[in-house]
Design a protein around this motif. Sequence first.
Motif, mmCIF file in Angstrom:
data_model
loop_
_atom_site.group_PDB
_atom_site.id
_atom_site.type_symbol
_atom_site.label_atom_id
_atom_site.label_comp_id
_atom_site.label_asym_id
_atom_site.label_seq_id
_atom_site.Cartn_x
_atom_site.Cartn_y
_atom_site.Cartn_z
ATOM 1 N N UNK A 52 24.519 26.209 7.585
ATOM 2 C CA UNK A 52 24.295 27.378 8.434
ATOM 3 C C UNK A 52 23.318 28.323 7.743
ATOM 4 N N UNK A 53 22.256 28.720 8.427
ATOM 5 C CA UNK A 53 21.343 29.695 7.806
ATOM 6 C C UNK A 53 22.067 31.013 7.593
ATOM 7 N N UNK A 54 21.769 31.642 6.471
ATOM 8 C CA UNK A 54 22.416 32.904 6.108
ATOM 9 C C UNK A 54 22.326 33.935 7.228
ATOM 10 N N UNK A 55 21.160 34.026 7.861
ATOM 11 C CA UNK A 55 20.949 35.025 8.910
ATOM 12 C C UNK A 55 22.007 34.897 10.010
ATOM 13 N N UNK A 56 22.292 33.665 10.388
ATOM 14 C CA UNK A 56 23.284 33.417 11.439
ATOM 15 C C UNK A 56 24.679 33.859 10.988
ATOM 16 N N UNK A 57 24.970 33.546 9.766
ATOM 17 C CA UNK A 57 26.195 34.013 9.102
ATOM 18 C C UNK A 57 26.545 35.440 9.502
ATOM 19 N N UNK A 58 25.616 36.355 9.188
ATOM 20 C CA UNK A 58 25.823 37.787 9.430
ATOM 21 C C UNK A 58 25.923 38.076 10.930
ATOM 22 N N UNK A 59 25.041 37.440 11.684
ATOM 23 C CA UNK A 59 25.009 37.666 13.124
ATOM 24 C C UNK A 59 26.358 37.319 13.753
ATOM 25 N N UNK A 60 26.878 36.170 13.371
ATOM 26 C CA UNK A 60 28.128 35.685 13.968
ATOM 27 C C UNK A 60 29.339 36.513 13.554
ATOM 28 N N UNK A 61 29.255 37.099 12.387
ATOM 29 C CA UNK A 61 30.374 37.931 11.912
ATOM 30 C C UNK A 61 30.702 39.005 12.937
ATOM 31 N N UNK A 62 29.652 39.561 13.514
ATOM 32 C CA UNK A 62 29.828 40.626 14.499
ATOM 33 C C UNK A 62 30.184 40.040 15.861
#
Lengths: 216, 216
Positions: free
Chosen positions: B109-119
């Motif tokens: 998983x790309x890091x950027x998606x990580x943060x996005x999905x958290x929200x």
Amino acid sequence: MEKTELSQILKANFKHLENDLRDEIVQFGKLESIPAGDLLMDMGSPITYVPLIFEGNIKVTREDEEGNEIFLYYLESGDSCALSLICSGRERISRIRAVATEDVVAIMIPIAKMDEWMVKYKTWYYFVLETYQYRLEELLRTIDSIAFKKMDDRIVEYLRKTSETQNSLTLHATHQSIAQELNSSREVISRLLKKLEQKGMIKLGRNQIEIIDLFL
Amino acid sequence: MEKTELSQILKANFKHLENDLRDEIVQFGKLESIPAGDLLMDMGSPITYVPLIFEGNIKVTREDEEGNEIFLYYLESGDSCALSLICSGRERISRIRAVATEDVVAIMIPIAKMDEWMVKYKTWYYFVLETYQYRLEELLRTIDSIAFKKMDDRIVEYLRKTSETQNSLTLHATHQSIAQELNSSREVISRLLKKLEQKGMIKLGRNQIEIIDLFL
DNA sequence: TCGCTTATGTGACTTTGGTTACAAATGATC
DNA sequence: GATCATTTGTAACCAAAGTCACATAAGCGA
């Protein structure tokens, strides 16, 4: 303490948090003073809040079934407690103890708000993640120390950390208490401290260790 | 591998994640196979993805400046890697090594998606927090082991963990490799393994340890 | 089968740290 | 200052683990 005053303090200590969030913290958080020596968290007591520390230091230790204890790290002003998150998160009993080493002033955040803010405020999200990350790294450093270093080095490291967080070159502790934190015995600590004194790194007194130069 | 197949696998291994999220994972994640023995992460290499493990095991170890090494824990299918989050988060060099002990299949998983999905996704949020919490606890258990236990107990524990994650009663390892993982020396491990054999807990062979009963 | 490499076994010794058993020093209290 | 609890100093000894030196043993390839 006045809400406005609290707001000021918050602004000073957690300036990276956005304004709206700080307002909510003032609104929902409960300011608490914990006198030196008090337990913030003990083995297995469930946690319903997350503390944000304004003033004072907190010592975090680990204890196992048989009562062996070991020092993990200090929390200082500006920190929060990742381990309280552990306990809260899974409602599990984690054998962690947190004691105030100086009078502590902290604001207690209810767990529910914790989760709510994660979604609502980017700065809170990053703050919490950073807290986790920083504590993980701190634990790894603790592992380094226990696994790779000998007792004399571990003592030096412990003295250095304690001196730093207490911001003082004169520490007040008995050899017995140090032995407990490092999971060793009093005699061993006395012996090694004496050697450090002979090297000129410290000066020993009753209930007191004066730090001269830990980098000799 | 087909996207639909990937979707199936995802559903089987990460069933607690909501459907929309799984779709996004299929869309943005990159499926990778890592052959046994390969490094997933080495000291200081920056991480730009977070792995979700489908198959195989990963051994996570810590290494210090002088090359001392110590075993931390295994990751299995269904796990993610909290430590990769560390490295990613602060772009810092954490001296952690992750090696595939069996052929690993994971989705990156790309890091950027990580943060996005958290929200965006509650289930993702809880998954990530749980991952952190679980790893923190695992590290605490590692500390218990190193700080409080003697080498013979630590060997038993290591054999138990390894046997469990590999799901086999026959382990393939040299005494030297075990010594490295426990930050000890080959002779010490040989000696203690011999004692365990004499107690009837294991049976020793070249490059092989057969587990009979570790709870004697 | 013969070497050769790698892995294991083992005894002797050293170092580190834990234990036991006191003695001495320090501070507090009366 | 005498008494007492607490803290520190130390010596002798023990146990665990690390080190050194060398002997086997097991598997592999020529």
